[in-house]
Design a protein around this motif. Sequence first.
Motif, PDB file in Angstrom:
ATOM      1  N   LEU A   6       0.880  -1.081   0.005  1.00  0.00           N
ATOM      2  CA  LEU A   6       0.104   0.078   0.166  1.00  0.00           C
ATOM      3  C   LEU A   6       0.760   1.182  -0.006  1.00  0.00           C
ATOM      4  CD1 LEU A   6      -2.713   1.299  -0.004  1.00  0.00           C
ATOM      5  CD2 LEU A   6      -2.707   1.276   2.591  1.00  0.00           C
ATOM      6  N   PHE A   7       2.031   1.287   0.851  1.00  0.00           N
ATOM      7  CA  PHE A   7       2.837   2.267   0.826  1.00  0.00           C
ATOM      8  C   PHE A   7       3.509   2.551  -0.688  1.00  0.00           C
ATOM      9  CE2 PHE A   7       7.103   3.846   1.215  1.00  0.00           C
ATOM     10  CZ  PHE A   7       6.919   5.239   2.000  1.00  0.00           C
ATOM     11  N   THR A   8       4.019   1.484  -1.225  1.00  0.00           N
ATOM     12  CA  THR A   8       4.455   1.704  -2.274  1.00  0.00           C
ATOM     13  C   THR A   8       3.496   2.364  -3.438  1.00  0.00           C
ATOM     14  OG1 THR A   8       5.982  -0.011  -2.379  1.00  0.00           O
ATOM     15  CG2 THR A   8       5.767   0.513  -4.621  1.00  0.00           C
ATOM     16  N   LEU A   9       2.300   2.000  -3.403  1.00  0.00           N
ATOM     17  CA  LEU A   9       1.220   2.284  -4.568  1.00  0.00           C
ATOM     18  C   LEU A   9       1.285   3.999  -4.149  1.00  0.00           C
ATOM     19  CD1 LEU A   9      -1.470  -0.510  -4.304  1.00  0.00           C
ATOM     20  CD2 LEU A   9       0.058   0.190  -6.220  1.00  0.00           C
ATOM     21  N   ILE A  10       0.773   4.340  -2.783  1.00  0.00           N
ATOM     22  CA  ILE A  10       0.485   5.675  -2.564  1.00  0.00           C
ATOM     23  C   ILE A  10       1.743   6.537  -2.973  1.00  0.00           C
ATOM     24  CG2 ILE A  10       0.424   7.321  -0.556  1.00  0.00           C
ATOM     25  CD1 ILE A  10      -1.568   5.129   0.677  1.00  0.00           C
ATOM     26  N   LYS A  11       3.193   5.839  -2.679  1.00  0.00           N
ATOM     27  CA  LYS A  11       4.222   6.690  -2.977  1.00  0.00           C
ATOM     28  C   LYS A  11       4.473   6.842  -4.655  1.00  0.00           C
ATOM     29  CE  LYS A  11       9.347   6.549  -2.855  1.00  0.00           C
ATOM     30  NZ  LYS A  11      10.645   5.619  -2.235  1.00  0.00           N
ATOM     31  N   GLU A  12       3.984   5.878  -5.405  1.00  0.00           N
ATOM     32  CA  GLU A  12       3.760   6.217  -6.822  1.00  0.00           C
ATOM     33  C   GLU A  12       2.473   6.953  -7.219  1.00  0.00           C
ATOM     34  OE1 GLU A  12       5.244   1.693  -8.300  1.00  0.00           O
ATOM     35  OE2 GLU A  12       3.241   2.152  -8.347  1.00  0.00           O
ATOM     36  N   ASP A  13       1.546   7.302  -6.676  1.00  0.00           N
ATOM     37  CA  ASP A  13       0.568   8.258  -6.823  1.00  0.00           C
ATOM     38  C   ASP A  13       1.102   9.714  -6.842  1.00  0.00           C
ATOM     39  OD1 ASP A  13      -1.182   6.261  -7.205  1.00  0.00           O
ATOM     40  OD2 ASP A  13      -2.103   6.141  -5.322  1.00  0.00           O
ATOM     41  N   PHE A  14       1.826   9.764  -5.566  1.00  0.00           N
ATOM     42  CA  PHE A  14       2.254  11.173  -5.385  1.00  0.00           C
ATOM     43  C   PHE A  14       3.556  11.576  -6.551  1.00  0.00           C
ATOM     44  CE2 PHE A  14       0.324  11.021  -1.021  1.00  0.00           C
ATOM     45  CZ  PHE A  14      -0.010  12.438  -1.279  1.00  0.00           C
ATOM     46  N   SER A  15       4.323  10.497  -6.845  1.00  0.00           N
ATOM     47  CA  SER A  15       5.200  10.909  -7.942  1.00  0.00           C
ATOM     48  C   SER A  15       4.952  10.798  -9.306  1.00  0.00           C
ATOM     49  CB  SER A  15       6.451   9.828  -7.810  1.00  0.00           C
ATOM     50  OG  SER A  15       6.063   8.466  -8.147  1.00  0.00           O
ATOM     51  N   THR A  16       3.828  10.140  -9.639  1.00  0.00           N
ATOM     52  CA  THR A  16       2.970  10.359 -11.090  1.00  0.00           C
ATOM     53  C   THR A  16       2.973  11.714 -11.605  1.00  0.00           C
ATOM     54  OG1 THR A  16       2.274   8.298 -10.787  1.00  0.00           O
ATOM     55  CG2 THR A  16       1.378   9.572 -12.667  1.00  0.00           C
ATOM     56  N   PRO A  17       2.416  12.722 -11.067  1.00  0.00           N
ATOM     57  CA  PRO A  17       2.181  13.956 -11.355  1.00  0.00           C
ATOM     58  C   PRO A  17       3.210  14.644 -11.932  1.00  0.00           C
ATOM     59  CG  PRO A  17       0.839  13.869  -9.429  1.00  0.00           C
ATOM     60  CD  PRO A  17       1.630  12.705  -9.534  1.00  0.00           C
ATOM     61  N   ALA A  18       4.566  14.582 -11.294  1.00  0.00           N
ATOM     62  CA  ALA A  18       5.673  14.968 -11.546  1.00  0.00           C
ATOM     63  C   ALA A  18       6.253  14.697 -13.153  1.00  0.00           C
ATOM     64  CB  ALA A  18       6.841  14.801 -10.692  1.00  0.00           C
ATOM     65  N   ARG A  19       5.629  13.502 -13.370  1.00  0.00           N
ATOM     66  CA  ARG A  19       6.267  12.978 -15.064  1.00  0.00           C
ATOM     67  C   ARG A  19       5.272  13.300 -15.792  1.00  0.00           C
ATOM     68  NH1 ARG A  19       5.465   8.110 -15.334  1.00  0.00           N
ATOM     69  NH2 ARG A  19       4.374   7.482 -13.548  1.00  0.00           N
ATOM     70  N   LYS A  20       3.829  13.339 -15.533  1.00  0.00           N
ATOM     71  CA  LYS A  20       2.763  13.599 -16.582  1.00  0.00           C
ATOM     72  C   LYS A  20       2.167  15.023 -16.438  1.00  0.00           C
ATOM     73  CE  LYS A  20       1.167   8.976 -16.633  1.00  0.00           C
ATOM     74  NZ  LYS A  20      -0.132   8.228 -16.882  1.00  0.00           N
ATOM     75  N   ASP A  21       2.467  15.961 -15.425  1.00  0.00           N
ATOM     76  CA  ASP A  21       2.020  17.144 -15.737  1.00  0.00           C
ATOM     77  C   ASP A  21       3.027  18.271 -15.621  1.00  0.00           C
ATOM     78  OD1 ASP A  21       0.452  19.534 -15.435  1.00  0.00           O
ATOM     79  OD2 ASP A  21      -0.577  18.980 -13.798  1.00  0.00           O
ATOM     80  N   PRO A  22       3.429  19.099 -16.593  1.00  0.00           N
ATOM     81  CA  PRO A  22       4.490  20.133 -16.614  1.00  0.00           C
ATOM     82  C   PRO A  22       4.173  21.264 -15.809  1.00  0.00           C
ATOM     83  CG  PRO A  22       3.300  20.009 -18.702  1.00  0.00           C
ATOM     84  CD  PRO A  22       2.880  18.806 -18.043  1.00  0.00           C
ATOM     85  N   ALA A  23       3.024  21.476 -15.237  1.00  0.00           N
ATOM     86  CA  ALA A  23       2.486  22.441 -14.713  1.00  0.00           C
ATOM     87  C   ALA A  23       2.751  22.505 -12.950  1.00  0.00           C
ATOM     88  CB  ALA A  23       0.938  22.802 -14.653  1.00  0.00           C
ATOM     89  N   LEU A  24       3.333  21.359 -12.615  1.00  0.00           N
ATOM     90  CA  LEU A  24       3.671  20.967 -11.331  1.00  0.00           C
ATOM     91  C   LEU A  24       5.053  21.587 -11.010  1.00  0.00           C
ATOM     92  CD1 LEU A  24       3.166  19.646  -8.581  1.00  0.00           C
ATOM     93  CD2 LEU A  24       4.196  17.828  -9.472  1.00  0.00           C
ATOM     94  N   LYS A  25       4.979  22.683 -10.136  1.00  0.00           N
ATOM     95  CA  LYS A  25       6.343  23.397  -9.907  1.00  0.00           C
ATOM     96  C   LYS A  25       6.743  22.908  -8.488  1.00  0.00           C
ATOM     97  CE  LYS A  25       6.277  25.604 -13.652  1.00  0.00           C
ATOM     98  NZ  LYS A  25       5.127  25.308 -14.429  1.00  0.00           N
ATOM     99  N   SER A  26       5.846  22.585  -7.817  1.00  0.00           N
ATOM    100  CA  SER A  26       6.275  22.436  -6.408  1.00  0.00           C
ATOM    101  C   SER A  26       5.606  21.182  -5.577  1.00  0.00           C
ATOM    102  CB  SER A  26       6.122  23.580  -5.316  1.00  0.00           C
ATOM    103  OG  SER A  26       6.174  23.008  -3.703  1.00  0.00           O
ATOM    104  N   LYS A  27       6.186  20.421  -4.773  1.00  0.00           N
ATOM    105  CA  LYS A  27       5.509  19.055  -4.338  1.00  0.00           C
ATOM    106  C   LYS A  27       4.303  19.541  -3.167  1.00  0.00           C
ATOM    107  CE  LYS A  27       9.482  15.974  -4.528  1.00  0.00           C
ATOM    108  NZ  LYS A  27      10.184  15.153  -3.788  1.00  0.00           N
TER     109      LYS A  27
END
Length: 260
Positions: A6-27
């Motif tokens: 479950l921890f791995t899945l949630i960690k991936e969920d938080f890291s995915t926007p950085a790869r797929k959305d150029p609008a993300l500037k800050s965590k």
Amino acid sequence: MQAPSLFTLIKEDFSTPARKDPALKSKIELFFNYPGVIALVHYRLAHSLYVRGFRVLARMIMGFAQFMTNIDIHPAAYIGRRVFIDHGIGVVIGETAIIGDDVTIYQGVSLGGVSLAREKRHPTLENGVVIGAGAKVLGDITIGANAKIGANSVVIKDVPQGCTAVGIPARIITPKPESTFASKPSNELCLAQSSGTNALLPDVSKQAFLYLLERIEILEKQAHIADMDCHKAQESMQELKTQLDKRYREYIQALRDKDS
């Protein structure tokens, strides 16, 4: 292969926007401007409880998530890894929906059912699918790997892998020759479905071209018959005419196959 924690899945969920959305500037933006991430994190927890029998608690968690994010995900749905719900407002994912890995879903998308029966009644999205904003994917259908659904489309039939479907009701559009998502067989199937059929279409243009070439060859040889022995000329012409008749039958059969 062991299922991720479950921890791995949630960690991936938080890291995915950085790869797929150029609008993300800050965590820090993930907690305030990405309701899709928040909804997915709640879903992960609710789903793990749901499959263990804590169904009421799971529904309560997703009800709270819906209130916060305006995204409605049934905890019984299956959602794979690295799924990105961009913007997210108005997304609905039904109970029996199955979503593969690396899928992107934009705002206003509904993965809905068309039946009241207690059975598989929601769509299956294979790996790499992209669903455009406002699209409605309805019923127990399958959207093949790396397929794309255009914005505001209404999809009620299967979409082959690598194809693009648009419109109401959605239709397969002709793929580009340089498509990097689909293999050659997939492109041919997309091309077939874009013409309103599930079968690969015969190459009518090729058959007509071959027929015309052989017809021209006969006409050219007729001009030289006077220079040939009569018997040899007749044999040569008969052979060519037999071959031409065969080619013509292939052409007519191709036309019939296209219309069937």
